[in-house]
Design a protein around this motif. Structure first.
Motif, PDB file in Angstrom:
ATOM      1  N   LEU A 152       1.096  -1.515   0.142  1.00  0.00           N
ATOM      2  CA  LEU A 152       0.013   0.308  -0.219  1.00  0.00           C
ATOM      3  C   LEU A 152       0.864   1.823  -0.294  1.00  0.00           C
ATOM      4  N   GLN A 153       0.747   2.556  -0.601  1.00  0.00           N
ATOM      5  CA  GLN A 153       1.355   3.645  -0.360  1.00  0.00           C
ATOM      6  C   GLN A 153       0.087   4.652  -0.404  1.00  0.00           C
ATOM      7  N   LYS A 154       0.443   5.332   0.546  1.00  0.00           N
ATOM      8  CA  LYS A 154      -0.744   6.204   1.148  1.00  0.00           C
ATOM      9  C   LYS A 154      -0.343   7.705   0.597  1.00  0.00           C
ATOM     10  N   ARG A 155      -0.978   8.118   0.031  1.00  0.00           N
ATOM     11  CA  ARG A 155      -1.565   9.821  -0.520  1.00  0.00           C
ATOM     12  C   ARG A 155      -2.258  10.755   0.140  1.00  0.00           C
ATOM     13  N   SER A 156      -2.107  11.490   0.676  1.00  0.00           N
ATOM     14  CA  SER A 156      -2.699  12.782   0.383  1.00  0.00           C
ATOM     15  C   SER A 156      -3.890  13.569  -0.447  1.00  0.00           C
ATOM     16  N   VAL A 157      -5.067  13.537  -0.369  1.00  0.00           N
ATOM     17  CA  VAL A 157      -5.681  14.019  -1.391  1.00  0.00           C
ATOM     18  C   VAL A 157      -6.571  15.213  -0.571  1.00  0.00           C
ATOM     19  N   ASN A 158      -7.283  16.297  -0.810  1.00  0.00           N
ATOM     20  CA  ASN A 158      -8.380  16.832  -0.780  1.00  0.00           C
ATOM     21  C   ASN A 158      -9.754  16.915  -0.931  1.00  0.00           C
ATOM     22  N   LEU A 159      -9.919  16.857  -0.064  1.00  0.00           N
ATOM     23  CA  LEU A 159     -11.810  16.374  -0.413  1.00  0.00           C
ATOM     24  C   LEU A 159     -12.880  17.982   0.375  1.00  0.00           C
ATOM     25  N   ALA A 160     -13.709  17.908  -0.596  1.00  0.00           N
ATOM     26  CA  ALA A 160     -13.875  19.238   0.322  1.00  0.00           C
ATOM     27  C   ALA A 160     -13.403  20.058   1.517  1.00  0.00           C
ATOM     28  N   GLY A 161     -12.429  20.508   0.736  1.00  0.00           N
ATOM     29  CA  GLY A 161     -11.125  21.238   1.820  1.00  0.00           C
ATOM     30  C   GLY A 161     -10.715  20.961   3.156  1.00  0.00           C
ATOM     31  N   HIS A 162     -10.100  19.589   3.052  1.00  0.00           N
ATOM     32  CA  HIS A 162     -10.297  19.039   3.859  1.00  0.00           C
ATOM     33  C   HIS A 162      -9.178  17.786   3.809  1.00  0.00           C
ATOM     34  N   ALA A 163      -8.011  17.976   3.609  1.00  0.00           N
ATOM     35  CA  ALA A 163      -6.840  16.200   3.605  1.00  0.00           C
ATOM     36  C   ALA A 163      -7.287  15.670   3.728  1.00  0.00           C
TER      37      ALA A 163
END
Length: 68
Positions: free
Chosen positions: A5-16
């Motif tokens: 597994l690789q973790k990535r951060s995405v922005n959803l509705a203004g939240h990481a």
């Protein structure tokens, strides 16, 4: 090594939001986002809106399988 597994951060509705997927799924999501003229966060936001009760990681995997 494939399959880890690789973790990535995405922005959803203004939240990481952190999302962990296998590299193979990230590759399909990256390609789909580029093909649709979206950022990865934009694509994941679309998946998030349509996922219903399914966990986000599962919804992303299903999207990738259907898209491939």
């Amino acid at each position: 090594m494939a399959g880890l597994l690789q973790k990535r951060s995405v922005n959803l509705a203004g939240h990481a939001t952190s999302l962990a997927l296998e590299p193979e799924f990230w590759a399909v999501l990256d390609a789909a986002a580029a093909a649709d003229g979206l950022s990865l966060s934009g694509l994941v936001a679309r998946i998030d809106e349509a996922r219903g009760e399914r966990p986000l990681a599962s919804a992303c995997r299903v999207f990738a399988l259907e898209r491939k």
